[in-house]
Design a protein around this motif. Structure first.
Motif, PDB file in Angstrom:
ATOM      1  N   PRO A   1       5.724  17.545  -9.059  1.00 17.26           N
ATOM      2  CA  PRO A   1       6.185  18.504  -9.931  1.00 17.26           C
ATOM      3  C   PRO A   1       7.433  17.111 -10.502  1.00 17.26           C
ATOM      4  CG  PRO A   1       5.150  19.115  -8.209  1.00 17.26           C
ATOM      5  CD  PRO A   1       5.067  18.156  -7.654  1.00 17.26           C
ATOM      6  N   TRP A   2       7.598  16.407  -9.361  1.00 14.54           N
ATOM      7  CA  TRP A   2       9.301  15.603 -10.073  1.00 14.54           C
ATOM      8  C   TRP A   2       8.790  14.168 -10.394  1.00 14.54           C
ATOM      9  CZ3 TRP A   2       7.736  17.110  -5.250  1.00 14.54           C
ATOM     10  CH2 TRP A   2       8.502  18.564  -4.518  1.00 14.54           C
ATOM     11  N   SER A   3       7.782  14.187 -11.505  1.00 16.10           N
ATOM     12  CA  SER A   3       6.948  13.429 -12.169  1.00 16.10           C
ATOM     13  C   SER A   3       7.936  13.243 -13.391  1.00 16.10           C
ATOM     14  CB  SER A   3       6.365  13.749 -12.240  1.00 16.10           C
ATOM     15  OG  SER A   3       5.515  14.761 -14.125  1.00 16.10           O
ATOM     16  N   ASP A   4       8.414  13.765 -13.788  1.00 18.71           N
ATOM     17  CA  ASP A   4       9.148  13.510 -14.808  1.00 18.71           C
ATOM     18  C   ASP A   4      10.681  12.454 -14.426  1.00 18.71           C
ATOM     19  OD1 ASP A   4       7.965  15.031 -16.807  1.00 18.71           O
ATOM     20  OD2 ASP A   4       9.819  16.598 -16.816  1.00 18.71           O
ATOM     21  N   GLY A   5      10.578  13.210 -13.013  1.00 23.71           N
ATOM     22  CA  GLY A   5      12.518  12.040 -12.303  1.00 23.71           C
ATOM     23  C   GLY A   5      11.818  10.880 -12.271  1.00 23.71           C
ATOM     24  N   TYR A   6      10.148  10.180 -11.860  1.00 21.26           N
ATOM     25  CA  TYR A   6       9.668   8.674 -11.658  1.00 21.26           C
ATOM     26  C   TYR A   6       9.994   8.472 -13.128  1.00 21.26           C
ATOM     27  CZ  TYR A   6       6.280   5.346 -10.750  1.00 21.26           C
ATOM     28  OH  TYR A   6       5.420   4.363 -11.027  1.00 21.26           O
TER      29      TYR A   6
ATOM     30  N   ASN B   1       5.258   0.116 -11.067  1.00 21.00           N
ATOM     31  CA  ASN B   1       4.059   0.263 -11.853  1.00 21.00           C
ATOM     32  C   ASN B   1       2.195   1.094 -11.386  1.00 21.00           C
ATOM     33  OD1 ASN B   1       4.642  -2.416 -13.942  1.00 21.00           O
ATOM     34  ND2 ASN B   1       5.663  -2.923 -11.542  1.00 21.00           N
ATOM     35  N   ALA B   2       2.784   1.187 -10.635  1.00 15.31           N
ATOM     36  CA  ALA B   2       1.937   1.555  -9.656  1.00 15.31           C
ATOM     37  C   ALA B   2       1.668   3.654  -9.872  1.00 15.31           C
ATOM     38  CB  ALA B   2       1.286   1.458  -8.119  1.00 15.31           C
ATOM     39  N   GLY B   3       2.326   4.335 -10.259  1.00 11.04           N
ATOM     40  CA  GLY B   3       2.525   5.512 -10.807  1.00 11.04           C
ATOM     41  C   GLY B   3       2.114   5.836 -12.001  1.00 11.04           C
ATOM     42  N   VAL B   4       0.137   5.913 -11.863  1.00 11.64           N
ATOM     43  CA  VAL B   4       0.054   6.726 -12.711  1.00 11.64           C
ATOM     44  C   VAL B   4      -0.253   7.561 -12.634  1.00 11.64           C
ATOM     45  CG1 VAL B   4      -2.312   6.446 -14.304  1.00 11.64           C
ATOM     46  CG2 VAL B   4      -1.760   4.418 -13.557  1.00 11.64           C
TER      47      VAL B   4
ATOM     48  N   VAL C   1       1.043  -1.418   0.193  1.00 14.61           N
ATOM     49  CA  VAL C   1      -0.139  -0.437  -0.423  1.00 14.61           C
ATOM     50  C   VAL C   1       1.001   1.095   0.361  1.00 14.61           C
ATOM     51  CG1 VAL C   1      -1.855   1.339   0.926  1.00 14.61           C
ATOM     52  CG2 VAL C   1      -2.009  -1.324   1.296  1.00 14.61           C
ATOM     53  N   VAL C   2       1.729   1.165   0.606  1.00 15.75           N
ATOM     54  CA  VAL C   2       2.629   2.368   0.731  1.00 15.75           C
ATOM     55  C   VAL C   2       3.570   2.468  -0.482  1.00 15.75           C
ATOM     56  CG1 VAL C   2       5.068   3.413   2.078  1.00 15.75           C
ATOM     57  CG2 VAL C   2       3.026   2.811   3.459  1.00 15.75           C
ATOM     58  N   ALA C   3       4.348   1.815  -0.974  1.00 13.63           N
ATOM     59  CA  ALA C   3       4.826   1.540  -2.108  1.00 13.63           C
ATOM     60  C   ALA C   3       3.991   1.805  -3.193  1.00 13.63           C
ATOM     61  CB  ALA C   3       5.270   0.322  -2.822  1.00 13.63           C
ATOM     62  N   SER C   4       2.386   1.202  -3.178  1.00 11.36           N
ATOM     63  CA  SER C   4       1.700   1.985  -4.470  1.00 11.36           C
ATOM     64  C   SER C   4       1.314   4.033  -4.137  1.00 11.36           C
ATOM     65  CB  SER C   4      -0.228   1.405  -4.500  1.00 11.36           C
ATOM     66  OG  SER C   4       0.590   0.276  -4.602  1.00 11.36           O
TER      67      SER C   4
ATOM     68  N   LEU D   1       2.172   6.904  -6.533  1.00  8.90           N
ATOM     69  CA  LEU D   1       1.215   7.553  -6.979  1.00  8.90           C
ATOM     70  C   LEU D   1       1.500   8.809  -7.456  1.00  8.90           C
ATOM     71  CD1 LEU D   1      -2.273   5.967  -6.764  1.00  8.90           C
ATOM     72  CD2 LEU D   1      -1.791   6.238  -8.481  1.00  8.90           C
ATOM     73  N   ALA D   2       1.832   9.393  -6.023  1.00  9.36           N
ATOM     74  CA  ALA D   2       2.432  10.913  -5.334  1.00  9.36           C
ATOM     75  C   ALA D   2       3.809  11.735  -6.469  1.00  9.36           C
ATOM     76  CB  ALA D   2       2.467  10.551  -4.146  1.00  9.36           C
TER      77      ALA D   2
END
Length: 602
Positions: free
Chosen positions: A25-30, A294-297, A12-15, A19-20
């Motif tokens: 603003p740092w989504s490009d880094g993900y 895989n949960a980062g949308v 749950v924490v990793a998911s 998502l966060a």
């Protein structure tokens, strides 16, 4: 259960972290992190993949390998050895595969979206058991076994779908190499190789070859796990290990230390040793890292609203939550109503329906299949949103069903009985010690079980410690995997008719590997029994019925293996060494004395 609940919390924490991060603003880094290429090369040979593929095609192989190991162990020495117990969960499992796929296809019947039917067939076993520990009954051991049995067919079919339905191009050469590596694992089992290294090496070869063949590597992990042998320790192995340890204690030399360690290692199967080594890193690292990858949308700019109007999203939600709940619950109901089998002892219909709802947590397998089923980023996004919604809805629905079952049906604990169903009867039971002793230790045993043979020494130590304060009672529980155990139990009863039960009891354990009919007749002669009368009693249906009555009382009391001890009327769980049993018996005696004191004061 602690491992499973903690693993679920980490998922749950990793998911949530994924998502966060993906919506920050740092989504490009993900995205850049997942696209980072990692190469492992030796000369001109090597593997080069981005981190996302290393997680999905590399680390997840370990996850499916552990699943395969668990299935093999259950088939060899666990709950699935009794095939009668598998009928209901397998029928329920089939319902939980077919109905979700049909519901999904009902909402997504054409185009690329139809390829997502495989997303809803799998259950995340680790997440399911973790949520069961968090929202299920306080004690859910029997329900857990039922759900594990059910997920056997679920896992095998899901991995087969990954390997077959979502594979487009196959390379024959690497496929042959993978097949040879898997065949090598089978050969290692046949020739009794006990070191884990050769098995691990062949699993690595099978993994690399499967990747080269174009198959998803999860199928190599599952098949390899199913081939790694699992077995109970034999008496011979335990005797050798014990003698080595005694030699080392007398002469603590490095060579003896190495030999002792090797003999102790051999007593535990390769399967169980690998499980022991891999369970913690799989639960605490591999699966949470998979969730993070895989949960980062990215749900910004109206994407979430679009996903919530997508038939793919709701096809996934309906397939997983509704399809699993109705498919598994309905399958179990049909199987029991048609008397094809029975639910495990202690498991009620409400428990099954609650477990079926939790089976709608598809998470790991569902996310993995999502990446294989769709090329379209939009469809992948919609499916991932559906998978994440299903986790929340399925968990909440399971909790509600468990609460309703407890309140209105009285179905609280889904566990085996813990109280002795048939009280000790001096007229039929074999009692060593004073019939009116204050402390009772009862053992269900099997004369062909190596653990029972070792436990006889434990029982002797306990009797010596308590002296006249204790009575020791023996009942029979011959196990199906021990072909001579039931006849040996009848032989002990036949000797008991001539007043020599305890002598025969000891003799049978001393000659545990020689329990044929002719051997038993020989033991009767050695003990000075009337051999002709003994042989007639061996055929007496009354003695066979006595053994079956013991087996029935064991079943009704929650005893499933041997040795099983009862301290007074309460089933002892956990270790059964002399020190542990003595402490438990002392607590029992103290509690009984306190209760008697309160009664006398009243």
């Amino acid at each position: 259960m602690h491992l499973e609940s903690t693993s679920a919390a980490l998922l749950v924490v990793a998911s949530l972290l994924a998502l966060a991060w993906a919506n920050s603003p740092w989504s490009d880094g993900y995205e850049h992190l997942l696209e980072t290429v990692l190469s492992v090369r030796l000369g001109d040979v090597g593997l080069s993949m981005n981190l996302h593929h290393w997680v999905n095609d590399g680390l997840m192989v370990v996850f499916f390998f552990v699943v395969g190991l668990e299935v093999r162990r259950e088939l060899a020495v666990g709950e699935l050895t009794d095939r009668r117990r598998t009928v209901v969960p397998l029928i329920a499992g089939a319902g939980g595969l077919i109905l979700p796929a049909l519901i999904y296809l009902l909402l997504n019947s054409s185009g690329e979206a139809a390829r997502g039917w495989g997303i809803v067939i799998g259950t995340d076993t680790a997440f399911l058991l973790g949520m069961l520990a968090l929202v299920g009954p306080a004690v859910s051991t029997q329900l857990r076994i039922f759900l594990l049995t059910l997920t056997v067919i679920d896992d095998i079919v899901a991995v087969s779908v990954i390997g077959v339905a979502y594979t487009e191009h196959l390379s024959v050469g690497p496929l042959i190499v993978a097949g040879l590596a898997l065949a090598g694992i089978f050969v290692l089992d046949r020739v009794k190789v006990w070191r884990a290294g050769p098995y691990v090496l062949l699993v690595l070869i099978a993994w690399v070859a499967t990747l080269g063949a174009g198959l998803h590597a999860s199928i190599a992990g599952m098949l390899a796990g199913l081939l790694v042998p699992a077995a109970e320790p034999t008496r011979a192995q335990m005797e050798v290990a014990t003698s080595r340890f005694r030699a080392f204690r007398q002469s603590p030399l490095p060579t003896l230390q190495r030999e002792t360690r090797d003999e102790l290692t051999r007593t535990i199967s390769v399967n169980e040793r690998l499980q022991e080594s891999l369970h913690v890193p799989t639960s605490y690292f591999i699966v949470p890292v998979f969730a993070l990858a895989n949960a980062g949308v990215d749900l910004r700019n109206g994407v979430l609203g679009e996903a919530l109007t997508s038939p793919v999203t709701w096809g996934v939600v309906a397939g997983l939550v509704l399809g699993k709940t109705l498919g598994i619950g309905g399958g179990a109901l049909v199987a029991t109503r048609l008397r094809l089998g029975r639910l495990p002892q202690g498991v009620g219909g409400g428990h099954v329906l609650g477990g079926a709802a939790l089976s709608g947590i598809g998470f790991t397998v569902a996310l993995l299949i999502t990446t294989l089923a769709f090329d379209s980023p939009t469809l992948q996004r919609d499916a991932i949103v559906g998978v994440l919604l299903s986790v929340v809805i399925a968990s909440a629905l399971g909790w509600v069903i468990f609460q309703l079952a407890a309140r209105f049906l009285g179905q609280r604990d889904a566990a085996l009985p813990k109280v002795l169903s048939t009280p000790v009867d001096p007229a039929r039971d074999h009692i060593y010690g004073d019939l009116d002793a204050e402390i009772t230790l009862l053992e269900y045993l099997d004369y062909e079980c190596p653990f029972c043979a070792r436990a006889t020494g434990t029982a002797n130590e306990v009797r010596d410690y308590f002296g006249p304060r204790i009575r020791y009672v023996v009942r029979h529980l011959p196990l199906p995997q021990h072909p001579h155990a039931e006849l040996a139990a009848v032989a002990a009863e036949a000797a008991g008719r001539q007043g020599r039960f305890w002598e025969m009891h000891k003799h049978l354990f001393d000659h545990q590997n020689e329990l044929e009919h002719k051997d038993l007749a020989g033991y009767a002669g050695v003990l000075g029994l009337d051999v002709e009368q003994f042989l007639r009693d061996l055929e007496d249906p009354a003695l066979a019925e006595h053994v079956r009555e013991d087996m029935a009382s064991a079943n009704d009391s929650g005893a499933r293996g041997t040795p099983t001890f009862f301290v007074g009327v309460h089933r002892h769980e956990g270790r059964y060494d002399a020190r542990t049993l003595i402490a438990e018996l002392e607590r029992s005696a103290t509690g009984e004395t306190a209760r008697l004191g309160m009664r006398s004061r009243r």
